[in-house]
Design an enzyme around this catalytic site. Structure first.
Site, PDB file in Angstrom:
ATOM      1  N   CYS A   1       3.638   2.969   9.096  1.00  0.00           N
ATOM      2  CA  CYS A   1       3.826   4.293   8.511  1.00  0.00           C
ATOM      3  C   CYS A   1       4.474   5.239   9.523  1.00  0.00           C
ATOM      4  O   CYS A   1       3.987   5.370  10.649  1.00  0.00           O
ATOM      5  CB  CYS A   1       2.494   4.861   8.037  1.00  0.00           C
ATOM      6  SG  CYS A   1       2.657   6.466   7.228  1.00  0.00           S
TER       7      CYS A   1
ATOM      8  N   ASN B   1       9.129  -7.271   3.470  1.00  0.00           N
ATOM      9  CA  ASN B   1       8.977  -6.036   2.696  1.00  0.00           C
ATOM     10  C   ASN B   1      10.203  -5.159   2.923  1.00  0.00           C
ATOM     11  O   ASN B   1      10.793  -5.188   3.984  1.00  0.00           O
ATOM     12  CB  ASN B   1       7.693  -5.315   3.153  1.00  0.00           C
ATOM     13  CG  ASN B   1       7.552  -3.915   2.586  1.00  0.00           C
ATOM     14  OD1 ASN B   1       7.384  -2.955   3.337  1.00  0.00           O
ATOM     15  ND2 ASN B   1       7.626  -3.764   1.289  1.00  0.00           N
ATOM     16  N   GLY B   2      10.575  -4.403   1.889  1.00  0.00           N
ATOM     17  CA  GLY B   2      11.646  -3.429   2.041  1.00  0.00           C
ATOM     18  C   GLY B   2      12.783  -3.618   1.050  1.00  0.00           C
ATOM     19  O   GLY B   2      13.531  -4.595   1.140  1.00  0.00           O
TER      20      GLY B   2
ATOM     21  N   PRO C   1       0.846  -1.199   0.000  1.00  0.00           N
ATOM     22  CA  PRO C   1       0.000   0.000   0.000  1.00  0.00           C
ATOM     23  C   PRO C   1       0.877   1.242   0.000  1.00  0.00           C
ATOM     24  O   PRO C   1       1.793   1.351   0.821  1.00  0.00           O
ATOM     25  CB  PRO C   1      -0.792  -0.134   1.305  1.00  0.00           C
ATOM     26  CG  PRO C   1       0.066  -0.996   2.186  1.00  0.00           C
ATOM     27  CD  PRO C   1       0.792  -1.932   1.280  1.00  0.00           C
ATOM     28  N   MET C   2       0.626   2.166  -0.927  1.00  0.00           N
ATOM     29  CA  MET C   2       1.445   3.375  -1.035  1.00  0.00           C
ATOM     30  C   MET C   2       0.534   4.577  -1.261  1.00  0.00           C
ATOM     31  O   MET C   2      -0.227   4.611  -2.235  1.00  0.00           O
ATOM     32  CB  MET C   2       2.453   3.235  -2.179  1.00  0.00           C
ATOM     33  CG  MET C   2       3.516   2.166  -1.925  1.00  0.00           C
ATOM     34  SD  MET C   2       4.631   1.904  -3.338  1.00  0.00           S
ATOM     35  CE  MET C   2       3.610   0.870  -4.407  1.00  0.00           C
ATOM     36  N   MET C   3       0.630   5.535  -0.358  1.00  0.00           N
ATOM     37  CA  MET C   3      -0.224   6.717  -0.433  1.00  0.00           C
ATOM     38  C   MET C   3      -0.034   7.455  -1.752  1.00  0.00           C
ATOM     39  O   MET C   3       1.095   7.689  -2.200  1.00  0.00           O
ATOM     40  CB  MET C   3       0.076   7.663   0.734  1.00  0.00           C
ATOM     41  CG  MET C   3      -0.299   7.103   2.099  1.00  0.00           C
ATOM     42  SD  MET C   3      -2.065   6.731   2.258  1.00  0.00           S
ATOM     43  CE  MET C   3      -2.761   8.382   2.200  1.00  0.00           C
TER      44      MET C   3
ATOM     45  N   GLN D   1      -6.137  -1.585   3.419  1.00  0.00           N
ATOM     46  CA  GLN D   1      -5.293  -1.245   4.567  1.00  0.00           C
ATOM     47  C   GLN D   1      -5.917  -0.105   5.349  1.00  0.00           C
ATOM     48  O   GLN D   1      -6.226   0.952   4.791  1.00  0.00           O
ATOM     49  CB  GLN D   1      -3.874  -0.844   4.177  1.00  0.00           C
ATOM     50  CG  GLN D   1      -3.009  -0.726   5.449  1.00  0.00           C
ATOM     51  CD  GLN D   1      -1.610  -0.221   5.218  1.00  0.00           C
ATOM     52  OE1 GLN D   1      -1.430   0.912   4.767  1.00  0.00           O
ATOM     53  NE2 GLN D   1      -0.617  -1.032   5.547  1.00  0.00           N
TER      54      GLN D   1
ATOM     55  N   GLY E   1       7.391  -2.815  -2.904  1.00  0.00           N
ATOM     56  CA  GLY E   1       6.879  -1.461  -2.780  1.00  0.00           C
ATOM     57  C   GLY E   1       7.127  -0.618  -4.012  1.00  0.00           C
ATOM     58  O   GLY E   1       6.613  -0.900  -5.096  1.00  0.00           O
ATOM     59  N   ARG E   2       7.959   0.391  -3.891  1.00  0.00           N
ATOM     60  CA  ARG E   2       8.106   1.392  -4.942  1.00  0.00           C
ATOM     61  C   ARG E   2       8.607   0.850  -6.272  1.00  0.00           C
ATOM     62  O   ARG E   2       8.317   1.414  -7.319  1.00  0.00           O
ATOM     63  CB  ARG E   2       9.015   2.527  -4.429  1.00  0.00           C
ATOM     64  CG  ARG E   2       8.176   3.515  -3.654  1.00  0.00           C
ATOM     65  CD  ARG E   2       8.900   4.341  -2.662  1.00  0.00           C
ATOM     66  NE  ARG E   2       7.971   5.338  -2.153  1.00  0.00           N
ATOM     67  CZ  ARG E   2       6.944   5.084  -1.318  1.00  0.00           C
ATOM     68  NH1 ARG E   2       6.738   3.848  -0.898  1.00  0.00           N
ATOM     69  NH2 ARG E   2       6.138   6.047  -0.916  1.00  0.00           N
TER      70      ARG E   2
END
Length: 330
Positions: free
Chosen positions: A102, A213-214, A19-21, A72, A235-236
């Site tokens: 977060c 994750n990471g 999940p990424m804002m 989420q 993620g990104r």
């Protein structure tokens, strides 16, 4: 390239997009799903207040193609979280995840995110009430530590406390979060990755489903992690280089889709979204990384950014430009 341990089959492991804002919007999710039908997608983090007191339809609405999809939630009030989890089940989500990772000041001030690692009993109460409200899975995404709570033993205590509720699925960002002094961006980059802590957690608690994750950017890295844990969250890199999701299809022996076929499907979606009132610049930003790593990727990004896209026709021209450029390179 490394091969996936044959003791793990497609039912045993899971690959997800974090999940990424502002990034894992419904428009990005439509695009991401075209690359791979098996990847688990997440919404952006949505606070309980936004759902309960705001526009629930806007925050909870999705299309069937998004599935499997996880909502989420951000919050720390057990009753509010339970209410929103129940709503998520009614809307058709496959799973609900609680954000305990977060690091931004805004969410800290509202007692949301990574700061909750310091209150494992409160997180356990939240998860307990969320689980009691629904029949779908409730999971937790957290860091390996925060501020002065940086040891493996403290993370293990957090996980054990929450796991007493019956929660079995933990997504672990393999960095600590420094809540004072580092920005959210710095908290994604500055604290060193400690993958071994996540591997150790799986070894010490083999009955729990542990997803790492990471900093994960390649198929080879994903396969390496799957030798130690149950799942990998990307993620990104999944945003900046979305074709990685297609390449990961080999883990399920899927055919890898063509980039231009994906854009052809995307154009029809864009036309519908424009009719609904979505600005084309908001849509096209999600496609900037489609040709990441290929010759011409910069030309593609330039064609789709900086106000250069004013209509579907501009995107069609960019696609034709890339087809011609790559044909010349072949």
């Amino acid at each position: 390239m490394s091969k996936l341990n044959t003791s793990k089959n497609t039912k045993d492991f899971r690959i997800s997009v974090a999940p990424m804002m502002d990034w894992t919007t419904k428009d990005y999710r439509y695009f991401a799903r075209l690359f791979n039908p098996n990847i688990v997608l997440y919404t952006e983090m949505v606070t309980t207040g936004a759902i309960i007191h705001g526009d629930a339809k806007r925050h909870l609405g999705f299309i069937l193609q998004d599935l499997p999809l996880v909502l989420q939630l951000g919050g720390s009030n057990p009753q509010a979280l339970a209410q929103c989890t129940k709503m998520a089940e009614q809307w058709g989500y496959n799973e609900v995840n609680l954000n305990v990772g977060c690091p931004s000041d805004r969410v800290q001030n509202n007692k949301i995110g990574a700061c909750l690692m310091a209150e494992p009993q409160l997180v356990a109460e939240c998860i307990d009430q969320m689980q009691n409200a629904v029949s779908i899975p409730v999971t937790v995404k957290h860091r390996i530590g925060i501020d002065d709570m940086q040891s493996y033993e403290e993370m293990l205590n957090f996980v054990d406390t929450v796991a007493q509720t019956g929660c079995k699925h933990f997504i672990v960002h393999a960095r600590i979060a420094l809540l004072q002094g580092l920005s959210p961006k710095e908290n994604r980059e500055v604290p060193p990755l400690r993958y071994e802590d996540v591997y150790r957690l799986k070894k010490d608690r083999p009955h729990l489903y542990i997803e790492i994750n990471g900093g994960i950017k390649t198929v080879a890295e994903t396969i390496q992690h799957l030798q130690h844990v149950d799942g990998v969250m990307i993620g990104r890199e999944a945003y900046h280089n979305p074709y990685l999701l297609a390449e990961l299809g080999q883990l399920w022996h899927l055919d890898i889709p063509n980039r231009f076929e994906i854009m052809a499907q995307t154009l029809a979606y864009m036309e519908q979204r424009i009719i609904e009132g979505a600005p084309i610049s908001i849509l096209s930003r999600h496609y900037l990384g489609l040709f990441q790593g290929l010759a011409g990727a910069r030309k593609w990004r330039q064609a789709l950014s900086g106000g250069n896209v004013k209509s579907i026709h501009d995107i069609q021209n960019a696609i034709q430009m890339m087809q011609g450029f790559l044909d010349e390179q072949a």
